[in-house]
Design a protein around this motif. Structure first.
Motif, PDB file in Angstrom:
ATOM      1  N   ILE A 198       0.839  -1.204   0.000  1.00  0.00           N
ATOM      2  CA  ILE A 198       0.000   0.000   0.000  1.00  0.00           C
ATOM      3  C   ILE A 198       0.875   1.255   0.000  1.00  0.00           C
ATOM      4  N   ALA A 199       1.883   1.255   0.856  1.00  0.00           N
ATOM      5  CA  ALA A 199       2.767   2.423   0.947  1.00  0.00           C
ATOM      6  C   ALA A 199       3.547   2.632  -0.342  1.00  0.00           C
ATOM      7  N   THR A 200       4.019   1.547  -0.931  1.00  0.00           N
ATOM      8  CA  THR A 200       4.784   1.660  -2.175  1.00  0.00           C
ATOM      9  C   THR A 200       3.928   2.213  -3.302  1.00  0.00           C
ATOM     10  N   GLY A 201       2.686   1.705  -3.422  1.00  0.00           N
ATOM     11  CA  GLY A 201       1.801   2.201  -4.465  1.00  0.00           C
ATOM     12  C   GLY A 201       1.478   3.668  -4.301  1.00  0.00           C
ATOM     13  N   ALA A 202       1.169   4.075  -3.064  1.00  0.00           N
ATOM     14  CA  ALA A 202       0.840   5.478  -2.811  1.00  0.00           C
ATOM     15  C   ALA A 202       2.038   6.380  -3.051  1.00  0.00           C
ATOM     16  N   ALA A 203       3.211   5.957  -2.585  1.00  0.00           N
ATOM     17  CA  ALA A 203       4.400   6.796  -2.733  1.00  0.00           C
ATOM     18  C   ALA A 203       4.839   6.898  -4.187  1.00  0.00           C
ATOM     19  N   THR A 204       4.798   5.786  -4.915  1.00  0.00           N
ATOM     20  CA  THR A 204       5.244   5.796  -6.313  1.00  0.00           C
ATOM     21  C   THR A 204       4.404   6.750  -7.149  1.00  0.00           C
ATOM     22  N   THR A 205       3.093   6.677  -6.983  1.00  0.00           N
ATOM     23  CA  THR A 205       2.202   7.544  -7.760  1.00  0.00           C
ATOM     24  C   THR A 205       2.413   9.003  -7.409  1.00  0.00           C
ATOM     25  N   THR A 206       2.458   9.299  -6.110  1.00  0.00           N
ATOM     26  CA  THR A 206       2.603  10.686  -5.668  1.00  0.00           C
ATOM     27  C   THR A 206       3.944  11.272  -6.096  1.00  0.00           C
ATOM     28  N   LEU A 207       5.007  10.508  -5.923  1.00  0.00           N
ATOM     29  CA  LEU A 207       6.328  11.004  -6.300  1.00  0.00           C
ATOM     30  C   LEU A 207       6.459  11.192  -7.809  1.00  0.00           C
ATOM     31  N   SER A 208       5.812  10.315  -8.577  1.00  0.00           N
ATOM     32  CA  SER A 208       5.857  10.476 -10.031  1.00  0.00           C
ATOM     33  C   SER A 208       5.228  11.796 -10.453  1.00  0.00           C
ATOM     34  N   ALA A 209       4.046  12.082  -9.889  1.00  0.00           N
ATOM     35  CA  ALA A 209       3.368  13.341 -10.228  1.00  0.00           C
ATOM     36  C   ALA A 209       4.167  14.543  -9.729  1.00  0.00           C
ATOM     37  N   MET A 210       4.766  14.435  -8.541  1.00  0.00           N
ATOM     38  CA  MET A 210       5.534  15.535  -7.980  1.00  0.00           C
ATOM     39  C   MET A 210       6.764  15.843  -8.842  1.00  0.00           C
TER      40      MET A 210
END
Length: 309
Positions: free
Chosen positions: A13-25
Motif C-alpha cells: 500500500i505504501a509503495t503504491g501510494a508513494a510511487t504515484t505521488t512522487l511520479s506526479a511531484m
C-alpha cells in the motif's frame, strides 16, 4: 507468517501510494522537460537491480542476512523520509486531507489512444520482471546448475540493471519512438532466454536477459515518458496511479500464478509457459503500436491530400 504477510500488505500500500505521488511531484518540479519521465522510469528498475544484488551478497557473504537487510532498509527509509519532508509542496493545500487519501485512478478519454498499446507492453515488461523475481533464482539453480545465492541476485540485476542503463542511454529519444522497438526486444530476448534454459546454456540465457532488459527499460521509459508528456497537470496523479496499477498487477499476478504452477506442473514447464505467454503479449503490443502508426500516417496523408481535391 501472518505478521510477515500483514507487513507485506502494508508495504505494498505504501509503495503504491508513494510511487504515484512522487511520479506526479517530479513532473511538477522538473526544471527540464522530459527529465521527470526519465527519473520515474529509472528509479524502480535501479531499485530492483540494487536490491536483488545487495540481497544476494548479504545472503552469500554477510552475517545474519535475514536481520541485516531490514536494518539497512530502515536506515535508507529514514534518510528518504528526511528528504521527502524537506521537499517543496507542488500543489496548493485544500480542505479535505482525509478525503485526499482515497485512491483515485483515471484515464481521460483523449488519452485512451495513447494508452492502448502501452497496456500490453507494460504488462509484459513487468510480468517479465515478476518472472525473474519469482522463478529466476530457482531456474538458475535447478535448471542451469548455478547454485550460488549471489548468482540468484545477479539474474535479477542483469535484467533490471540493463533496463536502468538503457533508460539512461535512451533518455533523449522521443517516447513515442521507443514502444515498438521495446516490445520487439522484450519478445525476442524472452525467447532467447527460454532457449538457453531449455538447452541448459547459461550464457545464452544471460544474452537473452540482457536483450530483454534493454526492451524492459525502453518500455518503461516509453510508458512514463508518454504519460508525463500528454497528461495535464491536474490529471497526472490519477493517470500515473492507473499506469502503476496496471504495471504492478502485471508484475504480481503472473508471479503468483507462476509459483502455483511450479507446484503442480514443475519448474521447467512453468517457466516455459510463463515465458511464452510474455512473448505473445509483447508481440501483441508490437502489432498494436505498428497499427497505430499506420493509422496515424494514413490520417496525416489524407489530411494533406484533402485540400487539393
Amino acid at each position: 507468517m501472518y505478521v510477515l504477510s500483514a507487513a507485506r500488505v502494508l508495504q505494498g500500500i505504501a509503495t503504491g501510494a508513494a510511487t504515484t505521488t512522487l511520479s506526479a511531484m517530479l513532473v511538477d518540479l522538473e526544471p527540464v522537460r522530459g527529465r521527470a519521465g526519465v527519473v520515474t522510469s529509472i528509479a524502480p528498475l535501479s531499485g530492483l537491480a540494487a536490491g536483488a544484488l545487495g540481497s544476494g551478497m548479504l545472503v552469500e557473504l554477510a552475517p545474519s542476512p535475514t536481520r541485516l537487510v531490514y536494518a539497512l532498509l530502515l536506515a535508507g527509509m529514514a534518510a528518504a523520509a528526511v528528504v521527502v519532508a524537506r521537499a517543496p509542496e507542488t500543489s496548493p493545500r485544500r480542505p479535505g486531507a482525509v478525503a485526499s487519501l482515497r485512491p483515485r485512478v483515471a484515464m481521460p478519454a483523449y488519452l485512451r489512444a495513447d494508452l492502448v498499446p502501452l497496456v500490453p507492453a507494460g504488462i509484459a515488461a513487468w510480468a517479465l520482471g515478476g518472472m525473474y523475481l519469482s522463478l529466476g533464482p530457482s531456474v538458475a539453480a535447478q535448471l542451469l546448475g548455478l547454485h550460488s545465492h549471489l548468482i540468484g541476485g545477479v539474474v535479477v540485476t542483469l535484467l533490471a540493471g540493463t533496463g536502468a542503463v538503457s533508460i539512461t542511454l535512451l533518455r533523449s529519444r522521443p517516447a513515442s519512438t521507443l514502444l515498438a522497438p521495446s516490445a520487439a526486444l522484450l519478445g525476442i530476448g524472452t525467447l532467447i532466454s527460454l532457449s538457453g534454459v531449455v538447452q541448459g546454456l547459461a550464457w545464452l540465457a544471460a544474452v537473452g536477459t540482457v536483450i530483454s532488459g534493454i526492451g524492459f527499460g525502453a518500455s518503461v521509459l516509453a510508458t512514463f515518458g508518454t504519460l508525463a508528456r500528454v497528461a495535464k497537470p491536474h490529471e497526472r496523479g490519477e493517470v500515473f496511479a492507473l499506469a502503476n496499477v496496471i504495471n504492478y498487477l502485471g508484475n504480481s499476478v503472473p508471479a503468483v500464478l507462476g509459483g502455483i504452477a511450479v507446484t503442480s506442473i514443475g519448474l521447467r514447464a512453468a517457466a516455459e509457459i510463463y515465458a511464452l505467454a510474455i512473448a505473445v503479449i509483447t508481440f501483441s503490443a508490437l502489432a498494436l503500436r505498428l497499427n497505430q502508426v499506420r493509422v496515424a500516417r494514413h490520417s496525416a496523408a489524407t489530411t494533406e491530400i484533402a485540400p487539393c481535391s
